[in-house]
Design a protein around this motif. Structure first.
Motif, short mmCIF file in Angstrom:
data_model
loop_
_atom_site.label_atom_id
_atom_site.label_comp_id
_atom_site.label_asym_id
_atom_site.label_seq_id
_atom_site.Cartn_x
_atom_site.Cartn_y
_atom_site.Cartn_z
N HIS A 94 0.82 -1.21 0.00
CA HIS A 94 0.00 0.00 0.00
C HIS A 94 0.86 1.26 0.00
CE1 HIS A 94 -3.49 2.49 0.64
NE2 HIS A 94 -2.86 3.08 1.64
N GLY A 95 0.61 2.12 -0.96
CA GLY A 95 1.33 3.40 -1.04
C GLY A 95 2.71 3.30 -1.67
N LEU A 96 3.13 2.09 -2.02
CA LEU A 96 4.46 1.90 -2.63
C LEU A 96 4.45 2.38 -4.08
CD1 LEU A 96 7.21 0.63 -1.75
CD2 LEU A 96 6.43 -1.46 -2.86
N GLN A 97 5.41 3.20 -4.43
CA GLN A 97 5.51 3.72 -5.79
C GLN A 97 6.24 2.70 -6.67
OE1 GLN A 97 4.24 6.73 -6.74
NE2 GLN A 97 4.96 6.65 -8.86
N THR A 98 5.56 2.22 -7.72
CA THR A 98 6.17 1.24 -8.61
C THR A 98 6.05 1.66 -10.08
OG1 THR A 98 4.10 -0.04 -8.71
CG2 THR A 98 5.71 -0.70 -7.05
N VAL A 99 5.60 2.87 -10.30
CA VAL A 99 5.45 3.40 -11.66
C VAL A 99 6.18 4.74 -11.74
CG1 VAL A 99 3.82 4.22 -13.40
CG2 VAL A 99 3.22 2.27 -11.97
N GLY A 100 6.90 4.94 -12.84
CA GLY A 100 7.57 6.22 -13.06
C GLY A 100 8.81 6.38 -12.20
N VAL A 101 9.11 7.63 -11.81
CA VAL A 101 10.29 7.93 -11.00
C VAL A 101 10.04 7.46 -9.58
CG1 VAL A 101 11.79 9.74 -10.08
CG2 VAL A 101 10.92 9.91 -12.43
N ILE A 102 10.90 6.57 -9.09
CA ILE A 102 10.72 6.04 -7.74
C ILE A 102 11.80 6.54 -6.77
CG2 ILE A 102 9.46 3.97 -8.45
CD1 ILE A 102 12.12 2.41 -8.14
N GLU A 103 12.86 7.15 -7.33
CA GLU A 103 13.91 7.67 -6.44
C GLU A 103 14.76 8.70 -7.18
OE1 GLU A 103 17.87 5.99 -4.16
OE2 GLU A 103 16.23 4.58 -4.48
N ARG A 104 15.16 9.75 -6.44
CA ARG A 104 16.07 10.76 -6.99
C ARG A 104 17.24 10.94 -6.03
NH1 ARG A 104 13.78 14.13 -11.01
NH2 ARG A 104 11.52 13.85 -11.21
N ASP A 105 18.44 10.90 -6.57
CA ASP A 105 19.64 11.16 -5.78
C ASP A 105 20.28 12.41 -6.36
OD1 ASP A 105 22.20 11.29 -4.66
OD2 ASP A 105 22.34 9.10 -4.50
N GLU A 106 19.97 13.54 -5.72
CA GLU A 106 20.43 14.84 -6.23
C GLU A 106 21.96 14.95 -6.18
OE1 GLU A 106 18.42 16.68 -7.74
OE2 GLU A 106 16.48 15.95 -7.02
N VAL A 107 22.57 14.34 -5.16
CA VAL A 107 24.02 14.42 -5.00
C VAL A 107 24.74 13.73 -6.16
CG1 VAL A 107 25.97 13.80 -3.52
CG2 VAL A 107 23.83 14.56 -2.49
N LYS A 108 24.29 12.53 -6.50
CA LYS A 108 24.92 11.77 -7.58
C LYS A 108 24.31 12.07 -8.94
CE LYS A 108 26.22 7.88 -4.63
NZ LYS A 108 25.98 6.47 -4.32
N GLY A 109 23.23 12.81 -8.93
CA GLY A 109 22.56 13.12 -10.19
C GLY A 109 21.88 11.91 -10.82
N LEU A 110 21.36 11.01 -9.98
CA LEU A 110 20.72 9.79 -10.48
C LEU A 110 19.21 9.83 -10.29
CD1 LEU A 110 23.13 7.05 -9.04
CD2 LEU A 110 23.05 7.93 -11.37
#
Length: 200
Positions: free
Chosen positions: A79-95
């Motif tokens: 429940h509430g788990l994101q499994t579509v589209g962008v699921i994580e952003r790492d601003e430091v590594k630019g990922l």
């Protein structure tokens, strides 16, 4: 044998491609519908009863409790788990991590948990927009069929393709080996020999 599995794979792949770009809301509705079909008391009772009759293993009350608890627990975890589209952003590594389905998953299920394993494995596979083909233990094939039928009922209710959940109706070692060769990913739940076969 190869053609038998190929036909299942083709059906599963066509179904998976149909939902590959579904939005999160539609995916969540699908998972909830399938989960509800599995969790409903009369359905859970039917699965537990058949598992006892067919496998001659375990205690009915324990099978029923495990089936219902596993289903509810997996639904809670998803429940509430994101499994579509962008699921994580790492601003430091630019990922940026973007969720993508694997495709068709072959799921080997044990005789000991003939129905609860299908819920525990199948719901996350649907949540991640994959199709699944279950290969049950030969002594649990009817329980697998019944459980999959409940899952397909849930898929139908929300307009999702039924072929997202398929099962080998007359399982054998050669058919299971062929399934493992042809799918995009293998998930094996069971004893050491089964898991070792999957690793190989």
């Amino acid at each position: 044998m190869e053609q038998t599995i190929r036909k299942l794979i083709d059906r599963a792949r066509a179904a998976q491609e149909e939902i590959e770009f579904w939005p999160q809301e539609k995916v969540d509705e699908m998972v909830a519908a399938v989960g509800w079909q599995l969790y409903q008391q009369p359905h859970a009772e039917a699965c537990a009863q058949l598992a006892i009759q067919e496998t001659r293993m375990g205690v009915y009350e324990d099978k029923l409790l495990k089936h219902m608890k596993k289903t509810l627990g997996v639904l809670r975890d998803l429940h509430g788990l994101q499994t579509v589209g962008v699921i994580e952003r790492d601003e430091v590594k630019g990922l940026i991590k973007i969720a993508k389905p694997v495709g068709v998953i072959g799921a080997l299920t044990p005789v000991t948990n003939a129905s609860s394993t299908l819920a525990a494995n199948g719901l996350p596979m649907l949540k991640t927009r994959n199709a699944v083909i279950f290969s049950p233990h030969p002594k649990a094939k009817e329980t697998c069929e019944l459980t999959c039928n409940f899952m397909r009922d849930g898929l139908r209710q929300v307009g999702a393709p039924e072929d997202l959940v398929l099962n080998i109706q007359e399982p054998s070692i050669p058919l299971t080996q062929e399934l493992m060769k042809q799918v995009d990913l293998v998930v094996a739940t069971g004893g050491g020999a089964m898991v070792q076969a999957a690793y190989s």
